[in-house]
Design an enzyme around this catalytic site. Structure first.
Site, short mmCIF file in Angstrom:
data_model
loop_
_atom_site.label_atom_id
_atom_site.label_comp_id
_atom_site.label_asym_id
_atom_site.label_seq_id
_atom_site.Cartn_x
_atom_site.Cartn_y
_atom_site.Cartn_z
N GLU A 93 0.82 -1.42 -0.01
CA GLU A 93 -0.03 -0.06 -0.27
C GLU A 93 0.89 1.12 0.08
OE1 GLU A 93 -2.53 0.23 3.23
OE2 GLU A 93 -3.33 -2.13 2.91
N CYS A 106 3.12 8.53 1.56
CA CYS A 106 3.46 7.53 2.64
C CYS A 106 3.75 6.33 1.76
CB CYS A 106 2.34 7.36 3.62
SG CYS A 106 2.47 6.11 4.74
N CYS A 113 5.95 -7.54 7.58
CA CYS A 113 6.85 -6.74 8.66
C CYS A 113 7.13 -7.82 9.60
CB CYS A 113 6.09 -5.55 9.07
SG CYS A 113 7.40 -4.84 10.47
N CYS A 117 4.32 -5.72 15.91
CA CYS A 117 3.48 -4.91 16.71
C CYS A 117 2.26 -5.07 16.88
CB CYS A 117 3.88 -3.52 16.35
SG CYS A 117 5.44 -2.87 16.02
N CYS A 120 -0.59 -3.37 14.95
CA CYS A 120 -0.33 -3.04 13.48
C CYS A 120 -1.07 -4.14 12.59
CB CYS A 120 1.13 -2.72 13.44
SG CYS A 120 1.40 -2.47 11.74
N GLU A 169 9.24 -2.32 8.20
CA GLU A 169 10.28 -1.66 8.82
C GLU A 169 11.49 -1.20 8.12
OE1 GLU A 169 10.58 -0.16 12.04
OE2 GLU A 169 12.43 0.22 10.90
N SER A 223 9.01 5.35 16.69
CA SER A 223 7.70 4.69 17.44
C SER A 223 7.92 4.22 18.91
CB SER A 223 6.95 3.84 16.59
OG SER A 223 6.81 4.22 15.38
N CYS A 342 -2.93 2.19 7.97
CA CYS A 342 -1.83 1.05 8.35
C CYS A 342 -2.36 -0.32 7.90
CB CYS A 342 -1.97 1.17 9.92
SG CYS A 342 -1.71 2.61 10.62
#
Ligand code: SAH
Length: 352
Positions: A93, A106, A113, A117, A120, A169, A223, A342
């Site tokens: 995305e 973005c 990933c 987290c 997420c 990441e 973060s 996200c």
């Protein structure tokens, strides 16, 4: 079909080497870079000032495009969300976010990933693979082309900013991220000012060290998600292995080297990261450091297990920080109506 190396994964200096090896005059490298970056074309035929035989030769050895638009959605607030299919069928995305003075692109750095987290959406499927530099850069070119075809109201052809804040990441894919940065900042690439670029990271220690050493000069957002190591580990299990003090030391080193204040991003999750006592501890951690704070109220995922605090909770958390003299901003993620937040668009596609 087996894919070839992606030509835009080469940085301008490497393109110059390619031209030299082919025995062509150096100005041809500038022409090629102009098509690839400044103009950002996606077909060989458009490169009209390059000899046809040489274009054909390049086309036999390299791919020129890696992204196919699967979906483009425009939110009521103007946010434009893209789902791109890569050559191997994986999807990522990217988002265009209209701001007051500019648009922000973005972009993603990985398919999936590995940081796990809890809050997420991207983390859910684990890491599939790293993106190549050319795949990272092409997101910027596709988004730029979209804003040229459909100008963002009121912003005309104003320059864009880029944030590495999409899926993945960035510091877990540092070589490709550095090459994409080079292509963006090189005068023969997109010639962007480093001031217009921001890397957002969950702060895995090894990656952060590499970034501090490489000192690319771009902005840094870290973060945090916890005011103690235990708290942080509970919501960010992989990056949480690096102690907060070490993370903040590295961030401060980076700020000293680049002369640019960094940002701490804090996701506000009701009952987990919204306790004013956590805010007080965070304030103590940040006191005197060249850092500001962005509070991001949790954007609920499809299972709606983690939710944002209510308005009062958000304001109370912020007040503790501002009372301690820390510049603190509330960042509501745009495009909720189109699942823009996200990694959610990709997740919906994977499930359907
Ligand atoms: N891995 C990088 C970049 C991707 S996440 C990083 O961690 O920074 C980009 C930002 O979105 C981070 O600040 C992250 O904390 C935040 N984020 C991720 N999922 C979220 C969610 N569901 N709601 C609100 N913010 C979220």
């Amino acid at each position: 079909m087996e894919s070839k190396p992606l030509l835009r994964s080469l940085v301008p200096d490497q393109l110059a080497g390619l031209i030299k090896d082919a025995g062509l005059p150096a100005y041809r490298a500038d022409q090629l870079a102009d098509w690839l970056f400044a103009r950002g074309v996606f077909s060989w035929e458009e490169m009209t000032n390059l000899p046809k035989a040489w274009r054909e030769n390049l086309a036999e050895r390299f791919d020129l495009a890696a992204l196919d638009t699967v979906e483009r959605q425009v939110s009521g607030d103007g946010t434009r969300k893209f789902l791109f299919r890569l050559r191997d069928g994986a999807t990522v995305e990217s988002v265009i976010i209209p701001m007051d003075e500019h648009v922000t692109f973005c972009i993603s750095t990985q398919v999936g990933c590995a940081m796990a987290c809890r809050f997420c959406a991207t983390a859910r499927g684990g890491l599939v693979r790293n993106l190549e530099a050319g795949e990272i850069l092409e997101q910027v070119l596709r988004l730029r082309s979209d804003t040229l075809t459909n100008p963002v109201e009121g912003l005309g052809d104003r320059q864009f900013n880029v944030v590495y804040m999409g899926m993945g990441e960035p510091l877990d894919n540092w070589p490709a991220v550095t090459d994409s940065l080079t292509c963006m900042m090189d005068p023969k690439g997109l010639a962007m000012s480093r001031r217009r670029i921001q890397i957002s990271t969950s702060g895995p220690g090894e990656g952060l060290k590499k970034m501090v050493e490489a000192e690319p000069g771009v902005g840094l957002t870290i973060s945090l998600g916890g005011s103690t190591d235990a708290e942080r580990k509970a919501v960010m299990p992989v990056p949480g292995r690096t102690p907060i003090r070490e993370v903040l030391d590295l961030v401060v080193q980076y700020v000293r080297r680049t002369g640019r204040r960094a940002t701490v991003a804090w996701v506000l999750i009701a009952g987990q990261t919204d306790d004013p006592e956590q805010a007080a501890r965070l304030a103590r951690l940040l006191r005197g450091k060249p850092l500001k704070v962005n509070l991001i109220p949790m954007n609920p995922l499809d299972d709606a297990k983690l939710l944002p605090p209510d308005e009062n909770g958000i304001r109370a958390f912020r007040r503790v920080l501002t009372d301690a003299g820390i510049d603190t901003f509330i960042r509501i993620s745009g495009g909720r109506d189109i699942a823009a937040a996200c990694g959610q668009l990709r997740r919906r596609h994977l499930q359907s």
